[in-house]
Scaffold this motif. Sequence first.
Motif, mmCIF file in Angstrom:
data_model
loop_
_atom_site.group_PDB
_atom_site.id
_atom_site.type_symbol
_atom_site.label_atom_id
_atom_site.label_comp_id
_atom_site.label_asym_id
_atom_site.label_seq_id
_atom_site.Cartn_x
_atom_site.Cartn_y
_atom_site.Cartn_z
ATOM 1 N N ALA A 156 0.864 -1.180 0.000
ATOM 2 C CA ALA A 156 0.000 0.000 0.000
ATOM 3 C C ALA A 156 0.898 1.225 0.000
ATOM 4 C CB ALA A 156 -0.904 0.013 1.225
ATOM 5 N N ARG A 174 -3.027 0.303 -3.839
ATOM 6 C CA ARG A 174 -2.896 -0.955 -3.099
ATOM 7 C C ARG A 174 -2.809 -2.104 -4.084
ATOM 8 N NH1 ARG A 174 -4.280 -0.637 2.387
ATOM 9 N NH2 ARG A 174 -4.672 -2.872 2.386
ATOM 10 N N TYR A 175 -1.869 -3.009 -3.813
ATOM 11 C CA TYR A 175 -1.667 -4.175 -4.669
ATOM 12 C C TYR A 175 -1.486 -5.416 -3.802
ATOM 13 C CZ TYR A 175 -0.139 -0.431 -7.875
ATOM 14 O OH TYR A 175 -0.052 0.717 -8.626
ATOM 15 N N ALA A 179 -5.670 -6.288 -1.104
ATOM 16 C CA ALA A 179 -6.067 -5.121 -1.887
ATOM 17 C C ALA A 179 -7.477 -5.307 -2.416
ATOM 18 C CB ALA A 179 -5.086 -4.911 -3.040
ATOM 19 N N PRO A 180 -8.175 -4.219 -2.710
ATOM 20 C CA PRO A 180 -9.523 -4.358 -3.271
ATOM 21 C C PRO A 180 -9.523 -5.226 -4.518
ATOM 22 C CG PRO A 180 -9.081 -2.080 -2.678
ATOM 23 C CD PRO A 180 -7.777 -2.818 -2.519
ATOM 24 N N GLY A 181 -10.570 -6.001 -4.700
ATOM 25 C CA GLY A 181 -10.660 -6.883 -5.854
ATOM 26 C C GLY A 181 -10.565 -6.129 -7.168
ATOM 27 N N TRP A 183 -7.603 -5.310 -8.651
ATOM 28 C CA TRP A 183 -6.359 -4.564 -8.842
ATOM 29 C C TRP A 183 -5.520 -5.146 -9.978
ATOM 30 C CZ3 TRP A 183 -1.591 -6.849 -8.501
ATOM 31 C CH2 TRP A 183 -1.529 -8.108 -7.881
#
Length: 260
Positions: A156, A174-175, A179-181, A183
């Motif tokens: 992040a 963010r990776y 991370a949020p779906g 990415w």
Amino acid sequence: MSLDATARIVAERDGLPVLRGEGPLALRRTRATGPYSRASGPRPHTRVTVVGAMSAPLGGDRLAIVTEVRDGARLTVDSAAATLALPGRTREPARYDVNLTVGEDAELRWLPEQLISAAGSDLRMHTRVELAAAARLVLREEQILGRYGEEPGALATRLAVRRAGRPLLDQELRYGPGAPGGWDGPAVLGGLRAAGQLLLVDPALEEKPAEPRLLGESAVLAPLAGPGLLVTAAAPDARELRRVLDEVLAEVLEALDATP
């Protein structure tokens, strides 16, 4: 055992009154470089190179670099090698804070090598920049998601920039795990494993703002609501990412130099 280390740099017109490394963040004064734009005048940049003295950041480490470029000073900070985020003995994330202050008629080129997010690592990186109204900045960030043939760790990053006391840019990326779906999906990286940002702030851009445009298939240049521009790029590897960012930097600086 986790590390807690802070390196400090203070640049003035006549030199470096403070150059203090700590822990894995060793600092070396290296060969001076020329000005990046006509506005710099004939004085060269003082140059400092960050040399990794040990493996870091590992899980749980807390690292920081604090840099102040005082009024009228010219400073370039680069690094001798990539920064490799690795898993540690603790599940706590590593933290890496970069705090940059640039005074009036001062210039900073912040050009570190890539940050590599190795499998199993967890790194939170926060870069904070405070610019005076007549300050100039070139800042490059590059993230390599995993070493060859491996998945990335959790990464992040946040970049927050203020100019003359007002927000200019604040973004978070963010990776990896957590991370949020999406990415890594077609709307974001599309399977690419190198991502980067190039930020340029220069008072000359108030009179000659950059035009928004695509740069090939996976990069874009966007003007900011102020005298600055941001290039965001993705690439299959570190070499291609650097090529894209270097080319657009050279182009923009050439255009600034041609400003009457």
